[in-house]
Write a protein that holds these residues in place. Structure first.
Motif, mmCIF file in Angstrom:
data_model
loop_
_atom_site.group_PDB
_atom_site.id
_atom_site.type_symbol
_atom_site.label_atom_id
_atom_site.label_comp_id
_atom_site.label_asym_id
_atom_site.label_seq_id
_atom_site.Cartn_x
_atom_site.Cartn_y
_atom_site.Cartn_z
ATOM 1 N N ASN A 117 -15.930 29.752 51.850
ATOM 2 C CA ASN A 117 -16.166 28.431 52.431
ATOM 3 C C ASN A 117 -17.421 28.416 53.303
ATOM 4 O O ASN A 117 -18.147 27.420 53.342
ATOM 5 C CB ASN A 117 -14.962 27.996 53.265
ATOM 6 N N GLN A 118 -17.672 29.511 53.985
ATOM 7 C CA GLN A 118 -18.802 29.575 54.915
ATOM 8 C C GLN A 118 -20.138 29.817 54.214
ATOM 9 O O GLN A 118 -21.198 29.624 54.820
ATOM 10 C CB GLN A 118 -18.558 30.671 55.955
ATOM 11 N N THR A 119 -20.106 30.241 52.933
ATOM 12 C CA THR A 119 -21.352 30.601 52.245
ATOM 13 C C THR A 119 -21.555 29.857 50.926
ATOM 14 O O THR A 119 -22.519 30.114 50.210
ATOM 15 C CB THR A 119 -21.375 32.115 51.949
ATOM 16 N N ARG A 120 -20.673 28.944 50.593
ATOM 17 C CA ARG A 120 -20.712 28.295 49.281
ATOM 18 C C ARG A 120 -22.068 27.619 49.008
ATOM 19 O O ARG A 120 -22.578 27.667 47.892
ATOM 20 C CB ARG A 120 -19.585 27.267 49.173
ATOM 21 N N ARG A 121 -22.650 27.030 50.018
ATOM 22 C CA ARG A 121 -23.917 26.319 49.800
ATOM 23 C C ARG A 121 -25.013 27.276 49.341
ATOM 24 O O ARG A 121 -25.840 26.917 48.497
ATOM 25 C CB ARG A 121 -24.358 25.602 51.073
ATOM 26 N N PHE A 122 -25.032 28.492 49.875
ATOM 27 C CA PHE A 122 -26.042 29.466 49.452
ATOM 28 C C PHE A 122 -25.927 29.750 47.963
ATOM 29 O O PHE A 122 -26.931 29.754 47.238
ATOM 30 C CB PHE A 122 -25.884 30.773 50.240
ATOM 31 N N PHE A 123 -24.711 29.979 47.492
ATOM 32 C CA PHE A 123 -24.530 30.319 46.081
ATOM 33 C C PHE A 123 -24.811 29.116 45.180
ATOM 34 O O PHE A 123 -25.358 29.280 44.079
ATOM 35 C CB PHE A 123 -23.127 30.873 45.844
ATOM 36 N N GLU A 124 -24.477 27.943 45.630
ATOM 37 C CA GLU A 124 -24.740 26.749 44.823
ATOM 38 C C GLU A 124 -26.236 26.485 44.670
ATOM 39 O O GLU A 124 -26.692 26.028 43.615
ATOM 40 C CB GLU A 124 -24.060 25.532 45.461
ATOM 41 N N THR A 125 -27.009 26.787 45.703
ATOM 42 C CA THR A 125 -28.435 26.462 45.676
ATOM 43 C C THR A 125 -29.329 27.642 45.322
ATOM 44 O O THR A 125 -30.389 27.459 44.726
ATOM 45 C CB THR A 125 -28.882 25.910 47.041
ATOM 46 N N GLN A 126 -28.924 28.855 45.669
ATOM 47 C CA GLN A 126 -29.785 30.018 45.479
ATOM 48 C C GLN A 126 -29.339 30.947 44.353
ATOM 49 O O GLN A 126 -30.171 31.668 43.782
ATOM 50 C CB GLN A 126 -29.862 30.830 46.787
ATOM 51 N N ALA A 127 -28.062 30.944 44.032
ATOM 52 C CA ALA A 127 -27.566 31.868 42.997
ATOM 53 C C ALA A 127 -26.412 31.231 42.237
ATOM 54 O O ALA A 127 -25.279 31.715 42.260
ATOM 55 C CB ALA A 127 -27.119 33.185 43.642
ATOM 56 N N PRO A 128 -26.662 30.121 41.527
ATOM 57 C CA PRO A 128 -25.569 29.384 40.870
ATOM 58 C C PRO A 128 -24.918 30.132 39.717
ATOM 59 O O PRO A 128 -23.837 29.741 39.271
ATOM 60 C CB PRO A 128 -26.265 28.105 40.384
ATOM 61 N N TRP A 129 -25.546 31.185 39.227
ATOM 62 C CA TRP A 129 -24.966 31.953 38.120
ATOM 63 C C TRP A 129 -23.861 32.915 38.585
ATOM 64 O O TRP A 129 -23.127 33.461 37.774
ATOM 65 C CB TRP A 129 -26.061 32.777 37.423
ATOM 66 N N ILE A 130 -23.714 33.083 39.887
ATOM 67 C CA ILE A 130 -22.726 34.027 40.414
ATOM 68 C C ILE A 130 -21.365 33.351 40.535
ATOM 69 O O ILE A 130 -21.245 32.254 41.086
ATOM 70 C CB ILE A 130 -23.166 34.572 41.782
ATOM 71 N N GLN A 131 -20.339 34.022 40.000
ATOM 72 C CA GLN A 131 -18.968 33.535 40.114
ATOM 73 C C GLN A 131 -18.359 34.050 41.402
ATOM 74 O O GLN A 131 -18.405 35.252 41.695
ATOM 75 C CB GLN A 131 -18.127 33.994 38.926
ATOM 76 N N LEU A 132 -17.776 33.162 42.205
ATOM 77 C CA LEU A 132 -17.133 33.543 43.459
ATOM 78 C C LEU A 132 -15.652 33.797 43.217
ATOM 79 O O LEU A 132 -14.946 32.943 42.675
ATOM 80 C CB LEU A 132 -17.320 32.443 44.505
ATOM 81 N N VAL A 133 -15.192 34.971 43.624
ATOM 82 C CA VAL A 133 -13.811 35.391 43.398
ATOM 83 C C VAL A 133 -13.155 35.685 44.744
ATOM 84 O O VAL A 133 -13.656 36.498 45.524
ATOM 85 C CB VAL A 133 -13.749 36.645 42.497
ATOM 86 N N GLU A 134 -12.045 35.024 45.017
ATOM 87 C CA GLU A 134 -11.346 35.206 46.285
ATOM 88 C C GLU A 134 -10.655 36.565 46.345
ATOM 89 O O GLU A 134 -10.008 36.990 45.386
ATOM 90 C CB GLU A 134 -10.320 34.090 46.463
ATOM 91 N N SER A 135 -10.776 37.238 47.492
ATOM 92 C CA SER A 135 -10.114 38.525 47.705
ATOM 93 C C SER A 135 -9.357 38.486 49.023
ATOM 94 O O SER A 135 -9.454 37.525 49.782
ATOM 95 C CB SER A 135 -11.138 39.674 47.718
ATOM 96 N N GLU A 136 -8.630 39.556 49.318
ATOM 97 C CA GLU A 136 -7.778 39.551 50.507
ATOM 98 C C GLU A 136 -8.543 39.782 51.802
ATOM 99 O O GLU A 136 -8.058 39.439 52.891
ATOM 100 C CB GLU A 136 -6.673 40.611 50.382
ATOM 101 N N ASP A 137 -9.763 40.356 51.725
ATOM 102 C CA ASP A 137 -10.467 40.723 52.937
ATOM 103 C C ASP A 137 -11.939 40.941 52.603
ATOM 104 O O ASP A 137 -12.273 41.462 51.535
ATOM 105 C CB ASP A 137 -9.861 42.008 53.519
ATOM 106 N N THR A 138 -12.815 40.547 53.519
ATOM 107 C CA THR A 138 -14.245 40.741 53.283
ATOM 108 C C THR A 138 -14.590 42.226 53.154
ATOM 109 O O THR A 138 -15.253 42.648 52.202
ATOM 110 C CB THR A 138 -15.067 40.120 54.424
ATOM 111 N N ALA A 139 -14.144 43.018 54.130
ATOM 112 C CA ALA A 139 -14.477 44.439 54.125
ATOM 113 C C ALA A 139 -13.839 45.164 52.939
ATOM 114 O O ALA A 139 -14.440 46.082 52.366
ATOM 115 C CB ALA A 139 -14.041 45.090 55.434
ATOM 116 N N LYS A 140 -12.628 44.758 52.538
ATOM 117 C CA LYS A 140 -11.968 45.402 51.401
ATOM 118 C C LYS A 140 -12.775 45.186 50.126
ATOM 119 O O LYS A 140 -12.820 46.073 49.256
ATOM 120 C CB LYS A 140 -10.560 44.825 51.235
ATOM 121 N N SER A 141 -13.435 44.049 50.000
ATOM 122 C CA SER A 141 -14.283 43.796 48.838
ATOM 123 C C SER A 141 -15.421 44.804 48.782
ATOM 124 O O SER A 141 -15.755 45.340 47.713
ATOM 125 C CB SER A 141 -14.840 42.377 48.890
#
Length: 281
Positions: A117-141
């Motif tokens: 939610n905090q970074t969606r705009r970056f991916f939509e405008t700068q890297a739209p080819w990247i698929q965002l996948v929800e995980s349990e934790d930022t650091a765990k990813s």
């Protein structure tokens, strides 16, 4: 005497909770705490009760997403674990991957839903080819990418997570709102905060279901010069249309606070002082 503490965090090594814990203990006690991982916020209390952690750090609110209301309930249900401090952490979300990868090589990014939610705009405008996948934790990813040597997969996490897992930051600070801060509370009964140092109080209470009862309390607090910095109401389970109120007060004179508390105490029910500590801002 050198103060040492095993501090439980919600999340994995390298998460923002660990960053906040290290920041608080370094700035206030000049020590590096031992970090104990925990899967849930309730687990923080379980670890302390089992003697596996001496303290815990718990996120309570964020400037972008607001308050973590379930954590207020945890504070109310565990009055023996006192708040002894607070720390504000500037949350910077970073896109990272294995060394040698370019942003053009990344097809999938894994991270916690709040980081998405905090970074969606970056991916939509700068890297739209990247698929965002929800995980349990930022650091765990970040940990999963490093341990499984995942090529073409990135993570959004803290700079600490990149450092600890040998990942490179492809793009730093990709959060939409740069003034993104999370406030954390320190639950540490081993910390002794003298009354002449503590200038902030967190407490909760209920009120009789009478017209104007809350306004009456707030008027008295104002009369005594108490600075009400936060107020939140939450329903009381099993008590229809009744609420408990969670408030935070800053003051310049502890004796004046005690006088204010004596004045409002007869108007309140189930009053609990959750902690007295030094305000950060």
């Amino acid at each position: 005497m050198v103060y040492m503490s095993r501090v439980a965090i919600q999340g994995f090594f390298g998460c923002f909770h660990e960053q906040a814990a290290r920041l608080f203990y370094k700035e206030n006690l000049d020590v590096v705490p031992d970090i104990v991982e925990c899967a849930t916020f309730q687990g923080l209390y379980d670890l302390m009760d089992a003697g596996k952690a001496d303290a815990a750090i718990m996120a309570i609110e964020n400037t972008s997403s607001g308050g973590l209301l379930p954590n207020l309930e945890l504070l109310r249900k565990n009055p023996n674990r006192k708040i002894k401090g607070e720390v504000f952490l500037h949350i910077q979300q970073n896109l990272m991957a294995l060394p040698g990868q370019r942003i053009e090589d990344i097809k999938e990014v894994r991270t916690h839903y709040m980081a998405i939610n905090q970074t969606r705009r970056f991916f939509e405008t700068q890297a739209p080819w990247i698929q965002l996948v929800e995980s349990e934790d930022t650091a765990k990813s970040a940990i999963d990418i490093a341990e499984n040597h995942l090529l073409g997969v990135g993570a959004v996490a803290s700079e600490l997570a990149a450092e600890q897992n040998g990942l490179v930051i492809l793009q730093p600070s990709i959060e939409t709102y740069k003034q993104n801060f999370t406030r954390f509370l320190i639950l540490d009964n081993g910390l002794d905060i003298p009354g002449n140092v503590a200038d902030k109080v967190t407490m909760c209470f209920t009120l009789p279901h009478n017209p104007g009862s809350l306004a009456h309390v707030l008027t008295i607090l104002s009369f005594y010069g108490m600075n009400l910095t936060k107020i939140q109401s939450l329903p009381l389970p099993g008590r229809e249309w009744q609420y408990f109120f969670y408030i935070e007060i800053k003051h310049e004179d502890h004796l004046r606070f005690e006088q204010a508390l004596a004045a409002v105490r007869p108007l309140m029910e189930d009053l609990t002082i959750m902690g007295e500590y030094r305000a950060t801002i």
